[in-house]
Design a protein around this motif. Structure first.
Motif, short mmCIF file in Angstrom:
data_model
loop_
_atom_site.label_atom_id
_atom_site.label_comp_id
_atom_site.label_asym_id
_atom_site.label_seq_id
_atom_site.Cartn_x
_atom_site.Cartn_y
_atom_site.Cartn_z
N PRO A 110 0.81 -1.23 0.00
CA PRO A 110 0.00 0.00 0.00
C PRO A 110 0.84 1.27 0.00
N ILE A 111 1.91 1.31 0.79
CA ILE A 111 2.77 2.49 0.85
C ILE A 111 3.44 2.71 -0.51
N PHE A 112 3.94 1.62 -1.08
CA PHE A 112 4.62 1.69 -2.37
C PHE A 112 3.69 2.24 -3.45
N ARG A 113 2.46 1.73 -3.50
CA ARG A 113 1.50 2.17 -4.51
C ARG A 113 1.23 3.66 -4.39
N ASN A 114 1.06 4.13 -3.16
CA ASN A 114 0.76 5.55 -2.94
C ASN A 114 1.94 6.44 -3.30
N ALA A 158 8.25 -4.08 -3.87
CA ALA A 158 7.78 -2.90 -3.14
C ALA A 158 8.81 -2.43 -2.13
N THR A 159 9.42 -3.38 -1.41
CA THR A 159 10.42 -3.02 -0.40
C THR A 159 11.66 -2.39 -1.03
N VAL A 160 12.17 -3.03 -2.07
CA VAL A 160 13.37 -2.51 -2.75
C VAL A 160 13.06 -1.16 -3.40
#
Length: 264
Positions: free
Chosen positions: A100-104, A233-235
């Motif tokens: 979710p954070i990555f998408r935003n 997403a993490t990377v």
């Protein structure tokens, strides 16, 4: 993902998730008829002459036989609820924490990567191998965008792979293999590079993005895809945020004289 059941989700989180799903379905489909059609897409029934099984019951209101969506959702198990939530674009941070954070964060500044990542997200359950290929492309797009910044000044040929791109950005950020940093940091940088190489190799060898013949193994378990998507997403978040900390966005300088002369 396949091991998730409602028993492993707290009652409080169940209630929150079900309410979000209910709201999203009504927002998307408006009418009882279309809502029922949507829920039926998730409904599986198996009948034999003396046996009947369904993955969940569809609850209908009396006397009009319209679907009672809220009651129906409370009868659906955790795995299916999470799949429905993902299908509707509802964030499920307790189960896919980085996503979710990555998408935003990439939505506005990395629009091409954002569109590719959203396409990948929709493919996870039905076409897990395609989703892996798409998230590989999304991460490539983010790194290319960073490397194209005029302050980085790294020339690209255009055919660099994910591994090659991440190698360049890690060197630029002095995270690997710079001798001035602690060995532990170098090891983490090396591991990050290995993660990207693994994603790239998975895309090439275990998806349909490259030519395959009969008997070749293709990723068909969404669980592996969730693992890869979390990794991307993490990377991606780390590289984006670390770059922006090291090289802050340019400040927009406003000419006060121009403001004073505005005709309003």
């Amino acid at each position: 993902m396949n091991e998730v059941s409602m028993e492993k989700i707290s009652p409080k989180y169940q209630m929150v998730l079900i309410r979000k799903i209910e709201s999203a379905i009504w927002h998307e489909y408006k009418s009882y008829k279309d809502v029922k059609f949507y829920i039926e897409k998730w409904h599986i029934v198996e009948e034999n002459w003396n046996e009947f099984w369904e993955n969940f019951p569809i609850i209908l209101k009396e006397p009009n036989k319209e679907i009672d969506l809220l009651s129906t959702l409370h009868k659906i198990d955790g795995e299916i609820l999470l799949k429905i939530a993902i299908d509707l674009g509802i964030e499920t941070p307790d189960f896919i924490p980085s996503v979710p954070i990555f998408r935003n964060e990439i939505k506005s500044s990395y629009s091409t990567a954002s569109r590719t990542f959203e396409d990948a997200f929709k493919q996870i359950e039905e076409h897990p191998d395609i989703a892996i290929g798409l998230v590989n492309s999304a991460l490539e797009s983010i790194v290319k965008e960073i490397l194209s910044d005029e302050r980085v000044n790294i020339q690209l040929k255009g055919n660099e792979t994910l591994h090659c791109l991440v190698d360049k950005i890690l060197k630029f950020l002095r995270l690997y293999p710079n001798s001035d940093i602690p060995n532990e940091i170098k090891q983490i940088g090396s591991s990050l590079l290995s993660i990207c190489k693994g994603i790239e190799d998975l895309r090439s060898a275990k998806t349909k993005f490259h030519g395959k013949i009969e008997g070749d193994y293709i990723i068909n378990d969404p669980l592996y895809t969730y693992f890869v998507i979390n990794s991307v997403a993490t990377v991606g978040l780390f590289l984006k945020n670390y770059f922006e900390k090291k090289i802050p966005p340019k400040e927009i300088v406003t000419n006060d004289d121009e403001i004073d002369n505005l005709p309003f």
